[in-house]
Design a protein around this motif. Structure first.
Motif, PDB file in Angstrom:
ATOM      1  N   ALA A   1     -52.151   6.050  -8.142  1.00 26.01           N
ATOM      2  CA  ALA A   1     -52.428   4.646  -8.456  1.00 26.01           C
ATOM      3  C   ALA A   1     -52.155   4.318  -9.924  1.00 26.01           C
ATOM      4  O   ALA A   1     -52.116   3.150 -10.300  1.00 26.01           O
ATOM      5  CB  ALA A   1     -53.882   4.310  -8.114  1.00 26.01           C
TER       6      ALA A   1
ATOM      7  N   LEU B   1     -52.214   0.147 -14.398  1.00 27.10           N
ATOM      8  CA  LEU B   1     -52.174   0.051 -12.942  1.00 27.10           C
ATOM      9  C   LEU B   1     -51.147  -1.020 -12.559  1.00 27.10           C
ATOM     10  O   LEU B   1     -50.613  -1.724 -13.417  1.00 27.10           O
ATOM     11  CB  LEU B   1     -53.566  -0.265 -12.407  1.00 27.10           C
ATOM     12  CG  LEU B   1     -54.656   0.733 -12.850  1.00 27.10           C
ATOM     13  CD1 LEU B   1     -56.021   0.314 -12.346  1.00 27.10           C
ATOM     14  CD2 LEU B   1     -54.335   2.147 -12.376  1.00 27.10           C
TER      15      LEU B   1
ATOM     16  N   ASP C   1     -54.697  -7.707 -10.361  1.00 23.70           N
ATOM     17  CA  ASP C   1     -55.714  -7.604  -9.314  1.00 23.70           C
ATOM     18  C   ASP C   1     -56.109  -6.159  -9.045  1.00 23.70           C
ATOM     19  O   ASP C   1     -57.286  -5.868  -8.795  1.00 23.70           O
ATOM     20  CB  ASP C   1     -55.207  -8.261  -8.025  1.00 23.70           C
ATOM     21  CG  ASP C   1     -55.080  -9.771  -8.142  1.00 23.70           C
ATOM     22  OD1 ASP C   1     -55.725 -10.348  -9.062  1.00 23.70           O
ATOM     23  OD2 ASP C   1     -54.341 -10.374  -7.335  1.00 23.70           O
ATOM     24  N   VAL C   2     -55.142  -5.265  -9.092  1.00 24.85           N
ATOM     25  CA  VAL C   2     -55.443  -3.844  -8.881  1.00 24.85           C
ATOM     26  C   VAL C   2     -56.332  -3.326 -10.011  1.00 24.85           C
ATOM     27  O   VAL C   2     -57.286  -2.579  -9.788  1.00 24.85           O
ATOM     28  CB  VAL C   2     -54.142  -3.027  -8.781  1.00 24.85           C
ATOM     29  CG1 VAL C   2     -54.440  -1.527  -8.827  1.00 24.85           C
ATOM     30  CG2 VAL C   2     -53.397  -3.369  -7.500  1.00 24.85           C
TER      31      VAL C   2
ATOM     32  N   ALA D   1     -59.774  -4.608  -9.530  1.00 27.10           N
ATOM     33  CA  ALA D   1     -60.395  -3.919  -8.400  1.00 27.10           C
ATOM     34  C   ALA D   1     -60.862  -2.529  -8.801  1.00 27.10           C
ATOM     35  O   ALA D   1     -61.923  -2.061  -8.368  1.00 27.10           O
ATOM     36  CB  ALA D   1     -59.414  -3.841  -7.233  1.00 27.10           C
ATOM     37  N   PHE D   2     -60.079  -1.846  -9.622  1.00 28.74           N
ATOM     38  CA  PHE D   2     -60.493  -0.524 -10.104  1.00 28.74           C
ATOM     39  C   PHE D   2     -61.785  -0.625 -10.896  1.00 28.74           C
ATOM     40  O   PHE D   2     -62.737   0.131 -10.679  1.00 28.74           O
ATOM     41  CB  PHE D   2     -59.402   0.109 -10.966  1.00 28.74           C
ATOM     42  CG  PHE D   2     -59.888   1.247 -11.808  1.00 28.74           C
ATOM     43  CD1 PHE D   2     -60.303   2.441 -11.214  1.00 28.74           C
ATOM     44  CD2 PHE D   2     -59.957   1.131 -13.197  1.00 28.74           C
ATOM     45  CE1 PHE D   2     -60.774   3.500 -11.992  1.00 28.74           C
ATOM     46  CE2 PHE D   2     -60.424   2.186 -13.973  1.00 28.74           C
ATOM     47  CZ  PHE D   2     -60.831   3.360 -13.373  1.00 28.74           C
TER      48      PHE D   2
ATOM     49  N   GLY E   1     -64.734  -1.518  -8.809  1.00 29.56           N
ATOM     50  CA  GLY E   1     -65.025  -0.488  -7.813  1.00 29.56           C
ATOM     51  C   GLY E   1     -65.732   0.733  -8.360  1.00 29.56           C
ATOM     52  O   GLY E   1     -66.079   1.646  -7.599  1.00 29.56           O
TER      53      GLY E   1
ATOM     54  N   SER F   1     -62.700   5.212  -6.923  1.00 29.70           N
ATOM     55  CA  SER F   1     -62.214   3.841  -7.038  1.00 29.70           C
ATOM     56  C   SER F   1     -60.683   3.804  -6.971  1.00 29.70           C
ATOM     57  O   SER F   1     -60.099   2.955  -6.280  1.00 29.70           O
ATOM     58  CB  SER F   1     -62.693   3.205  -8.334  1.00 29.70           C
ATOM     59  OG  SER F   1     -62.282   1.851  -8.427  1.00 29.70           O
ATOM     60  N   LEU F   2     -60.030   4.722  -7.657  1.00 30.27           N
ATOM     61  CA  LEU F   2     -58.551   4.778  -7.608  1.00 30.27           C
ATOM     62  C   LEU F   2     -58.049   5.140  -6.221  1.00 30.27           C
ATOM     63  O   LEU F   2     -57.039   4.589  -5.746  1.00 30.27           O
ATOM     64  CB  LEU F   2     -58.046   5.794  -8.635  1.00 30.27           C
ATOM     65  CG  LEU F   2     -58.169   5.406 -10.108  1.00 30.27           C
ATOM     66  CD1 LEU F   2     -57.783   6.572 -11.003  1.00 30.27           C
ATOM     67  CD2 LEU F   2     -57.298   4.189 -10.425  1.00 30.27           C
TER      68      LEU F   2
ATOM     69  N   LEU G   1     -57.857   2.192  -4.062  1.00 34.06           N
ATOM     70  CA  LEU G   1     -56.708   1.325  -4.338  1.00 34.06           C
ATOM     71  C   LEU G   1     -55.478   1.789  -3.593  1.00 34.06           C
ATOM     72  O   LEU G   1     -54.701   0.989  -3.071  1.00 34.06           O
ATOM     73  CB  LEU G   1     -56.418   1.286  -5.831  1.00 34.06           C
ATOM     74  CG  LEU G   1     -57.549   0.807  -6.754  1.00 34.06           C
ATOM     75  CD1 LEU G   1     -57.102   0.911  -8.209  1.00 34.06           C
ATOM     76  CD2 LEU G   1     -57.947  -0.627  -6.417  1.00 34.06           C
ATOM     77  N   THR G   2     -55.266   3.090  -3.539  1.00 31.23           N
ATOM     78  CA  THR G   2     -54.073   3.638  -2.896  1.00 31.23           C
ATOM     79  C   THR G   2     -54.155   3.540  -1.382  1.00 31.23           C
ATOM     80  O   THR G   2     -53.142   3.609  -0.704  1.00 31.23           O
ATOM     81  CB  THR G   2     -53.865   5.103  -3.298  1.00 31.23           C
ATOM     82  OG1 THR G   2     -55.002   5.876  -2.917  1.00 31.23           O
ATOM     83  CG2 THR G   2     -53.625   5.232  -4.792  1.00 31.23           C
TER      84      THR G   2
ATOM     85  N   ASP H   1     -55.445   0.845   0.167  1.00 24.64           N
ATOM     86  CA  ASP H   1     -55.378  -0.571   0.589  1.00 24.64           C
ATOM     87  C   ASP H   1     -53.970  -0.925   1.059  1.00 24.64           C
ATOM     88  O   ASP H   1     -52.981  -0.398   0.564  1.00 24.64           O
ATOM     89  CB  ASP H   1     -55.772  -1.483  -0.561  1.00 24.64           C
ATOM     90  CG  ASP H   1     -57.271  -1.362  -0.852  1.00 24.64           C
ATOM     91  OD1 ASP H   1     -58.005  -0.885   0.021  1.00 24.64           O
ATOM     92  OD2 ASP H   1     -57.691  -1.750  -1.967  1.00 24.64           O
TER      93      ASP H   1
END
Length: 372
Positions: free
Chosen positions: A269, A302, A306-307, A310-311, A314, A365-366, A369-370, A372
């Protein structure tokens, strides 16, 4: 920790105690008086709260031990930077600042110093020597730069600027004197925001100026007296308390940051990870030369805004905040303030939480992301 740092840390903890008389409080008293008993001529006695305060003096004594130089305390890091710039520059002179450094320093230079007839030049940290230093009166450096963590060779630049007849200032906020010592590398003035790691508890705004040049020190003192840019006694008291644990906190934060940076550098990510302590980082070799530790800040890029958000949201053990260096790990997208970084760039400040818990939290958290 090297021997010299250990000696400074030990001296700091017992600095007040060495001068106590029987019955004196071990902890520093907080003196908030604006007036002092002053019959007759002043004769060097404390006179007025804008000029004198015993709590400030105790704090500045502590700061001088870890800086190895006389220090002047200010109510914020920007107040310290302002004092250093306004006392070293005159109309018609030229100032060089980093284009990728703390953005408020650039704003101060562009909006105010330029109006007083100071020519402001900007260069990126990694190309800071391009063009040389002839005709430049004051050179202001950040190394590592905030937020991208690029480095410049402080010692060689200080020598070149001195040869050209200029003055050097280094903002050492990201490293503190326990991680990097610009004055020992030949710099004229160090400024720092003590709001960050020196205070450490995210509850005080403070800064300081350190210099071994007597004339510059007196000029900075005069600036504080005449401008009224003075710290509150309570803020000085809080910073004094924070300084006594700085070496312990800074060491843990740096050690944890190293572990976290190594673990996350190859995460799918993460597009790019910057940390001076990684052997593949562009700044690694220079960092080994001029830094005793590699710091507690990590730059994560990242994919998108948004990513990145989100990290941050999260992570259980990560506070979204626009500062760094506290007990609590924190992070923010620096593009939201206009820094020239990718929208997905995150400045991650590693705190004092147990590193295993932090790493599990960040990785989880990372990983989300991967998926999603």
């Amino acid at each position: 920790m090297n021997k010299a740092s250990g000696k400074r840390a030990a001296d700091l903890l017992h600095l007040r105690g060495q001068g106590l008389s029987k019955g004196d409080p071990v902890a520093l008293p907080l003196v908030s008086s604006s007036m002092f008993h002053l019959p007759g001529d002043p004769d060097g006695a404390a006179a007025y709260g804008r000029i004198d305060n015993p709590t400030w003096e105790a704090l500045e004594h502590s700061l001088s031990v870890i800086e190895g130089a006389p220090c002047v305390a200010f109510p914020s890091g920007m107040a310290a930077i302002s004092a250093a710039l306004f006392t070293t520059l005159k109309a018609g002179q030229t100032l060089l600042i980093p284009s990728d450094g703390y953005y408020v320093t650039r704003l101060l230079s562009d909006r105010f110093l330029s109006q007083f007839g100071v020519q402001v030049i900007e260069r990126p940290t990694i190309g800071f020597t391009d063009g040389g230093f002839e005709g430049i009166d004051v050179v202001f450096m950040e190394s590592p730069s905030n937020p991208t963590l690029d480095l410049c060779d402080i010692e060689s630049i200080a020598a070149a600027v001195r040869k050209a007849g200029g003055v050097t200032i280094v903002d050492n906020t990201t490293m503190t004197p326990f991680g990097q010592r610009p004055l020992d590398l030949g710099v004229d003035i160090v400024v720092a925001s003590d709001t960050k790691a020196p205070g450490g508890h995210s509850d005080v705004l403070m800064g300081h100026v350190a210099t071994r040049n007597d004339a510059l020190h007196e000029a900075v003192l005069d600036w504080r007296k005449m401008s009224g840019s003075i710290p509150s006694p309570h803020a000085a008291w809080l910073l004094h308390r924070g300084l006594e644990t700085l070496e312990v906190r800074f060491d843990r934060m740096c050690q944890s940051a190293q572990i976290i940076a190594e673990a996350l550098s190859n995460h799918p990510a993460v597009s790019l990870l910057r940390y001076p302590g990684l052997v593949h980082d562009p700044s690694y070799e220079l960092a080994k030369q001029q830094m005793s530790q590699f710091g507690f800040l990590i730059g994560l890029t990242l994919n998108t805004k948004d990513v990145a958000e989100a990290f941050i949201s999260g992570c259980q053990y990560l506070r979204p905040a626009t500062s760094f260096g506290g007990l609590h790990s924190s992070a923010e997208r620096r593009a939201r303030w206009g820094d020239d970084v990718a929208d997905g760039f995150v400045r991650l400040s590693v705190g004092c939480e147990p590193v295993d818990e932090l790493l599990t939290d960040f990785t989880s958290s990372l990983n989300g992301l991967t998926c999603d």
